[in-house]
Scaffold this motif. Sequence first.
Motif, PDB file in Angstrom:
ATOM      1  N   GLN A  51       0.236   7.263   1.455  1.00  0.00           N
ATOM      2  CA  GLN A  51       0.016   7.391   0.016  1.00  0.00           C
ATOM      3  C   GLN A  51       0.734   6.289  -0.750  1.00  0.00           C
ATOM      4  OE1 GLN A  51       1.175  11.369  -1.004  1.00  0.00           O
ATOM      5  NE2 GLN A  51      -0.895  12.151  -0.696  1.00  0.00           N
ATOM      6  N   ALA A  52       1.935   5.932  -0.333  1.00  0.00           N
ATOM      7  CA  ALA A  52       2.674   4.862  -1.011  1.00  0.00           C
ATOM      8  C   ALA A  52       1.954   3.529  -0.858  1.00  0.00           C
ATOM      9  CB  ALA A  52       4.087   4.770  -0.449  1.00  0.00           C
ATOM     10  N   GLN A  53       1.381   3.291   0.314  1.00  0.00           N
ATOM     11  CA  GLN A  53       0.650   2.040   0.518  1.00  0.00           C
ATOM     12  C   GLN A  53      -0.619   1.996  -0.319  1.00  0.00           C
ATOM     13  OE1 GLN A  53       0.098   1.873   4.753  1.00  0.00           O
ATOM     14  NE2 GLN A  53       2.045   0.849   5.085  1.00  0.00           N
ATOM     15  N   GLU A  54      -1.292   3.125  -0.473  1.00  0.00           N
ATOM     16  CA  GLU A  54      -2.502   3.165  -1.294  1.00  0.00           C
ATOM     17  C   GLU A  54      -2.193   2.956  -2.770  1.00  0.00           C
ATOM     18  OE1 GLU A  54      -4.952   6.574  -0.752  1.00  0.00           O
ATOM     19  OE2 GLU A  54      -5.195   6.211   1.386  1.00  0.00           O
ATOM     20  N   LYS A  55      -1.045   3.423  -3.235  1.00  0.00           N
ATOM     21  CA  LYS A  55      -0.707   3.344  -4.650  1.00  0.00           C
ATOM     22  C   LYS A  55      -0.054   2.024  -5.031  1.00  0.00           C
ATOM     23  CE  LYS A  55      -0.357   8.233  -5.409  1.00  0.00           C
ATOM     24  NZ  LYS A  55      -1.303   8.518  -6.454  1.00  0.00           N
ATOM     25  N   ALA A  56       0.331   1.222  -4.053  1.00  0.00           N
ATOM     26  CA  ALA A  56       0.960  -0.063  -4.353  1.00  0.00           C
ATOM     27  C   ALA A  56      -0.016  -0.934  -5.137  1.00  0.00           C
ATOM     28  CB  ALA A  56       1.383  -0.754  -3.061  1.00  0.00           C
ATOM     29  N   SER A  57       0.422  -1.409  -6.304  1.00  0.00           N
ATOM     30  CA  SER A  57      -0.497  -2.155  -7.165  1.00  0.00           C
ATOM     31  C   SER A  57      -0.045  -3.592  -7.432  1.00  0.00           C
ATOM     32  CB  SER A  57      -0.669  -1.419  -8.488  1.00  0.00           C
ATOM     33  OG  SER A  57       0.572  -1.320  -9.149  1.00  0.00           O
ATOM     34  N   CYS A  58       1.016  -4.046  -6.798  1.00  0.00           N
ATOM     35  CA  CYS A  58       1.476  -5.405  -7.059  1.00  0.00           C
ATOM     36  C   CYS A  58       0.636  -6.439  -6.301  1.00  0.00           C
ATOM     37  CB  CYS A  58       2.951  -5.558  -6.710  1.00  0.00           C
ATOM     38  SG  CYS A  58       3.331  -5.235  -4.997  1.00  0.00           S
ATOM     39  N   VAL A  59      -0.190  -5.980  -5.354  1.00  0.00           N
ATOM     40  CA  VAL A  59      -1.050  -6.865  -4.577  1.00  0.00           C
ATOM     41  C   VAL A  59      -2.492  -6.406  -4.774  1.00  0.00           C
ATOM     42  CG1 VAL A  59      -1.579  -7.655  -2.240  1.00  0.00           C
ATOM     43  CG2 VAL A  59       0.774  -7.213  -2.879  1.00  0.00           C
ATOM     44  N   PRO A  60      -3.441  -7.311  -4.924  1.00  0.00           N
ATOM     45  CA  PRO A  60      -4.841  -6.903  -5.080  1.00  0.00           C
ATOM     46  C   PRO A  60      -5.353  -6.124  -3.857  1.00  0.00           C
ATOM     47  CG  PRO A  60      -4.579  -9.228  -5.600  1.00  0.00           C
ATOM     48  CD  PRO A  60      -3.271  -8.760  -5.048  1.00  0.00           C
ATOM     49  N   LEU A  65      -6.441  -4.972   2.152  1.00  0.00           N
ATOM     50  CA  LEU A  65      -7.407  -4.729   3.225  1.00  0.00           C
ATOM     51  C   LEU A  65      -7.360  -5.845   4.269  1.00  0.00           C
ATOM     52  CD1 LEU A  65     -10.447  -3.425   1.173  1.00  0.00           C
ATOM     53  CD2 LEU A  65      -8.986  -2.120   2.712  1.00  0.00           C
ATOM     54  N   LEU A  66      -7.236  -7.076   3.820  1.00  0.00           N
ATOM     55  CA  LEU A  66      -7.135  -8.203   4.737  1.00  0.00           C
ATOM     56  C   LEU A  66      -5.876  -8.094   5.599  1.00  0.00           C
ATOM     57  CD1 LEU A  66      -8.391 -10.861   5.638  1.00  0.00           C
ATOM     58  CD2 LEU A  66      -7.067 -11.996   3.860  1.00  0.00           C
TER      59      LEU A  66
END
Length: 79
Positions: A51-60, A65-66
Amino acid sequence: MARIEGVSRGGSLLARIAFWVSRRKLGRVVGPIRVHALHTRLLSGYGAMEQAQEKASCVPETTKLLADVLVAMRVGCPF
């Protein structure tokens, strides 16, 4: 073949919820969730990390995904 056989059906409430979410998002229950479901606290930590990785918004999103694909290729992840 995995070295550790995971849970085939969810035992705890958290495992059943994780199985349902996995089936809903991916169409099947993936191996790591089955293995993490053996221990409820481990599954809880794994879910919090996801969940923390999904909510991280500092990277597009495309960059995340890449990076996921690159890491999966390097460690030999089958999915």
